[in-house]
Design a protein around this motif. Structure first.
Motif, PDB file in Angstrom:
ATOM      1  N   ASP A  12       0.973  -0.799   3.670  1.00  0.00           N
ATOM      2  CA  ASP A  12      -0.195  -0.448   2.960  1.00  0.00           C
ATOM      3  C   ASP A  12      -0.012   0.204   1.602  1.00  0.00           C
ATOM      4  OD1 ASP A  12      -1.562  -0.431   5.544  1.00  0.00           O
ATOM      5  OD2 ASP A  12      -1.873   1.598   5.779  1.00  0.00           O
ATOM      6  N   LEU A  13       1.099   0.612   1.288  1.00  0.00           N
ATOM      7  CA  LEU A  13       1.398   0.896   0.152  1.00  0.00           C
ATOM      8  C   LEU A  13       1.759  -0.188  -1.039  1.00  0.00           C
ATOM      9  CD1 LEU A  13       1.863   3.789  -1.747  1.00  0.00           C
ATOM     10  CD2 LEU A  13       4.284   3.712  -0.909  1.00  0.00           C
ATOM     11  N   ARG A  14       2.507  -0.849  -0.507  1.00  0.00           N
ATOM     12  CA  ARG A  14       2.780  -2.358  -0.923  1.00  0.00           C
ATOM     13  C   ARG A  14       1.560  -2.841  -1.417  1.00  0.00           C
ATOM     14  NH1 ARG A  14       8.229  -3.673  -2.027  1.00  0.00           N
ATOM     15  NH2 ARG A  14       9.588  -2.623  -0.746  1.00  0.00           N
ATOM     16  N   ALA A  15       0.527  -3.073  -0.534  1.00  0.00           N
ATOM     17  CA  ALA A  15      -0.554  -3.863  -0.588  1.00  0.00           C
ATOM     18  C   ALA A  15      -1.691  -3.329  -1.695  1.00  0.00           C
ATOM     19  CB  ALA A  15      -1.284  -4.188   0.716  1.00  0.00           C
ATOM     20  N   ASP A  16      -1.646  -1.904  -1.762  1.00  0.00           N
ATOM     21  CA  ASP A  16      -2.588  -1.269  -2.532  1.00  0.00           C
ATOM     22  C   ASP A  16      -2.054  -1.070  -3.900  1.00  0.00           C
ATOM     23  OD1 ASP A  16      -4.365  -1.020  -0.655  1.00  0.00           O
ATOM     24  OD2 ASP A  16      -3.575   0.844   0.210  1.00  0.00           O
ATOM     25  N   SER A  17      -0.478  -0.844  -4.092  1.00  0.00           N
ATOM     26  CA  SER A  17       0.101  -0.434  -5.396  1.00  0.00           C
ATOM     27  C   SER A  17       1.176  -1.178  -5.974  1.00  0.00           C
ATOM     28  CB  SER A  17       0.508   1.024  -5.314  1.00  0.00           C
ATOM     29  OG  SER A  17       1.517   1.051  -4.288  1.00  0.00           O
ATOM     30  N   GLU A  18       2.051  -2.141  -5.002  1.00  0.00           N
ATOM     31  CA  GLU A  18       2.955  -3.016  -5.342  1.00  0.00           C
ATOM     32  C   GLU A  18       4.204  -1.852  -5.685  1.00  0.00           C
ATOM     33  OE1 GLU A  18       2.485  -5.665  -8.712  1.00  0.00           O
ATOM     34  OE2 GLU A  18       0.888  -6.459  -7.530  1.00  0.00           O
ATOM     35  N   LEU A  19       4.049  -0.703  -5.024  1.00  0.00           N
ATOM     36  CA  LEU A  19       5.187   0.142  -5.021  1.00  0.00           C
ATOM     37  C   LEU A  19       5.802   0.341  -3.248  1.00  0.00           C
ATOM     38  CD1 LEU A  19       3.579   3.403  -6.609  1.00  0.00           C
ATOM     39  CD2 LEU A  19       5.279   1.807  -7.566  1.00  0.00           C
TER      40      LEU A  19
END
Length: 170
Positions: free
Chosen positions: A30-37
């Motif tokens: 979820d974090l990668r999908a929303d923020s690239e972090l």
């Protein structure tokens, strides 16, 4: 030979391992999908944002993240290339270095935080009642204290000197 776990404790262990891995994977996705972090990027940004002057010595940051010095060096280097953090000499001790939050890193954290919080709530927190939250907090705080103490007790003075030498030569 070590005594095996009884069925209840075995079920507890397996449930913990499988669900914690699934939870971490979901939060990371979820974090990668929303923020690239990545989760590690996000954790570094949070710790730096909360630190005085938005900076932490590399050794302290590694300890708080539970990262080896080499893993932290790699993490900070990749984040530095993306402009999220800077690495600077310690003002009081020029031999050491600090990770410093940049304006771009703070902006990335502020943009990611609401999405990450939604994910944490959806996949964990909102499924727990108050008693479960209190119980999990007690359990994991106690385990964290014990594991930190065990780690500190198992390291020798030579380990500490080696870590200082490695840190000072980065």
């Amino acid at each position: 030979m070590t005594e095996s776990l009884d069925p209840e404790r075995s079920a507890c262990w397996r449930a913990y391992i499988e669900s914690s891995q699934r939870l971490f994977t979901q939060l990371e996705d979820d974090l990668r999908a929303d923020s690239e972090l990545s989760f590690a990027d996000y954790h570094v940004l949070v710790l730096l944002s909360e630190a005085p002057g938005q900076r932490l010595r590399m050794g302290e940051l590694a300890g708080r993240l539970v990262f080896s010095p080499s893993r932290l060096t790699y993490q900070i280097s990749t984040m530095q290339k993306r402009g999220l953090v800077a690495r600077q000499s310690c003002p009081e001790d020029r031999r050491g270095s600090e990770a410093v939050l940049t304006a771009a890193g703070l902006l990335a954290l502020r943009e990611a935080a609401p999405h990450h919080l939604r994910s944490v709530r959806a996949h964990l927190i909102d499924d727990l009642d108050d008693a479960e939250v209190a119980c999990l907090t007690r359990v994991f705080e106690r385990l964290g204290r014990r594991l930190r103490a065990d780690r500190a007790a198992s390291s020798t003075p030579a380990d500490h000197q080696g870590a200082r030498d490695a840190r000072d030569h980065r």
